[in-house]
Design a protein around this motif. Structure first.
Motif, PDB file in Angstrom:
ATOM      1  N   LYS A   1       0.831  -1.223   0.000  1.00 39.29           N
ATOM      2  CA  LYS A   1       0.000   0.000   0.000  1.00 39.29           C
ATOM      3  C   LYS A   1       0.861   1.267   0.000  1.00 39.29           C
ATOM      4  O   LYS A   1       0.643   2.177  -0.805  1.00 39.29           O
ATOM      5  N   SER A   2       1.825   1.316   0.912  1.00 37.81           N
ATOM      6  CA  SER A   2       2.666   2.522   1.008  1.00 37.81           C
ATOM      7  C   SER A   2       3.535   2.666  -0.239  1.00 37.81           C
ATOM      8  O   SER A   2       3.744   3.774  -0.737  1.00 37.81           O
ATOM      9  N   THR A   3       4.014   1.534  -0.759  1.00 41.53           N
ATOM     10  CA  THR A   3       4.822   1.566  -1.986  1.00 41.53           C
ATOM     11  C   THR A   3       3.995   2.148  -3.132  1.00 41.53           C
ATOM     12  O   THR A   3       4.459   3.029  -3.863  1.00 41.53           O
TER      13      THR A   3
ATOM     14  N   LEU B   1       2.274  10.819   4.784  1.00 41.00           N
ATOM     15  CA  LEU B   1       2.981   9.546   4.969  1.00 41.00           C
ATOM     16  C   LEU B   1       2.385   8.747   6.120  1.00 41.00           C
ATOM     17  O   LEU B   1       1.786   9.310   7.046  1.00 41.00           O
ATOM     18  N   GLN B   2       2.584   7.446   6.074  1.00 39.83           N
ATOM     19  CA  GLN B   2       2.075   6.576   7.132  1.00 39.83           C
ATOM     20  C   GLN B   2       2.705   6.934   8.483  1.00 39.83           C
ATOM     21  O   GLN B   2       2.016   6.933   9.502  1.00 39.83           O
ATOM     22  N   ASP B   3       3.993   7.237   8.480  1.00 37.63           N
ATOM     23  CA  ASP B   3       4.655   7.643   9.718  1.00 37.63           C
ATOM     24  C   ASP B   3       4.871   9.157   9.694  1.00 37.63           C
ATOM     25  O   ASP B   3       5.776   9.640   9.000  1.00 37.63           O
TER      26      ASP B   3
ATOM     27  N   LEU C   1      -3.330   9.688   0.981  1.00 36.79           N
ATOM     28  CA  LEU C   1      -3.315   9.596   2.443  1.00 36.79           C
ATOM     29  C   LEU C   1      -3.040   8.143   2.849  1.00 36.79           C
ATOM     30  O   LEU C   1      -3.862   7.253   2.607  1.00 36.79           O
ATOM     31  N   ASP C   2      -1.869   7.931   3.446  1.00 35.88           N
ATOM     32  CA  ASP C   2      -1.475   6.568   3.803  1.00 35.88           C
ATOM     33  C   ASP C   2      -1.932   6.258   5.227  1.00 35.88           C
ATOM     34  O   ASP C   2      -1.362   6.748   6.191  1.00 35.88           O
ATOM     35  N   GLU C   3      -2.972   5.460   5.336  1.00 39.47           N
ATOM     36  CA  GLU C   3      -3.574   5.069   6.617  1.00 39.47           C
ATOM     37  C   GLU C   3      -3.888   6.264   7.521  1.00 39.47           C
ATOM     38  O   GLU C   3      -3.420   6.331   8.667  1.00 39.47           O
TER      39      GLU C   3
HETATM   40 MG   LIG Z   1       2.169   1.016   4.743  1.00 38.57          MG
END
Ligand SMILES: [Mg+2]
Ligand SMILES: Nc1ncnc2c1ncn2[C@@H]1O[C@H](COP(=O)(O)OP(=O)(O)OP(=O)(O)O)[C@@H](O)[C@H]1O
Length: 217
Positions: free
Chosen positions: A44-46, A81-83, A156-158
């Motif tokens: 997903k993030s990729t 980003l997710q983080d 929007l990542d998570e």
């Molecule tokens: Mg991810």
């Protein structure tokens, strides 16, 4: 064709033999909210980083209004980003929103940025260093930075991970408004959170990422 077009997208990380993404196709138009679901490590993030133009496809193409994604990164695209701590690069919360806004719209934007922060309950933190935020506050800030100036494509990542139900409602409202204003929005979520996220977003498309492929809703 206008919009986001993903054609036969393949990707593997340098030095790795395994493809993370294996021939993905996707079409998104103005006003759509698209949900990409998957388990940990499904890519997903990729995928979002490729749509953002941060990573180049190994094969295939990603076009935003007929231009390669990497050519318009930052200008037409906003990403959370997710983080959140990997995202922040400025000295204050306010700058995290003002700087991308200037890149996208060229205008001043300070007032607009403060209004957006107020919406998210972050206005009292405008002068704070971003790394001092709580994890929920940091998540909200990444979303503000991603949607500021209404980029053509919002990734929007998570965005719902680690936020309380009240914040989740605000985030969902901002996503809806951003789409209504004509942006295309792609949101990822863990498969396990599918029901809650679908209820919040009512997406126009749902995709499940499994073994490097999109296997339908
Ligand atoms: Mg991810
Ligand atoms: N820089 C990298 N180099 C090599 N492999 C990587 C790199 N980044 C991610 N991967 C691998 O690519 C695969 C997909 O990772 P990705 O982060 O896209 O998954 P994800 O669906 O976002 O997972 P999560 O739900 O945990 O956030 C994983 O197997 C991961 O280990």
């Amino acid at each position: 064709m206008q919009g986001l077009i993903v054609r036969d997208l393949w990707f593997k990380y340098p030095g790795s033999r395994k493809f993370v993404l294996c021939g993905l196709d996707m079409k998104v138009t103005s006003g759509e909210v698209v949900l990409v679901l998957g388990r940990n490590g499904s890519g997903k993030s990729t995928l979002l980083k490729i749509l953002a133009g941060v990573l180049e496809p190994s094969r295939g193409e990603v076009l935003i209004d007929q231009v390669r994604a990497s050519k318009v990164a930052g200008k037409l695209t906003g990403m959370a980003l997710q983080d959140p701590m990997h995202q922040f690069s400025f000295t204050t919360v306010l700058e995290e929103v003002v700087v991308p806004l200037r890149i996208r719209s060229g205008g001043k934007g300070r007032k607009y940025a403060l209004r957006l922060l107020r919406r998210l309950g972050l206005e009292g933190l405008a002068g704070r260093p971003p790394y001092t935020l709580s994890s929920g506050e940091a998540r909200l800030l990444t979303i503000a930075a991603a949607v500021a100036g209404r980029p053509r494509l919002v990734l929007l990542d998570e965005p719902f991970t680690g936020v309380d139900p009240y914040q989740a409602l605000i985030i969902a409202e901002i996503i809806r408004e951003t789409a209504l204003s004509g942006s295309m929005v792609v949101v990822t979520s863990l498969l396990a959170a599918r029901e809650a996220v679908e209820r919040l977003l009512n997406p126009s498309q749902r995709h499940k990422l499994e073994d490097g492929r999109l296997v339908g809703p």
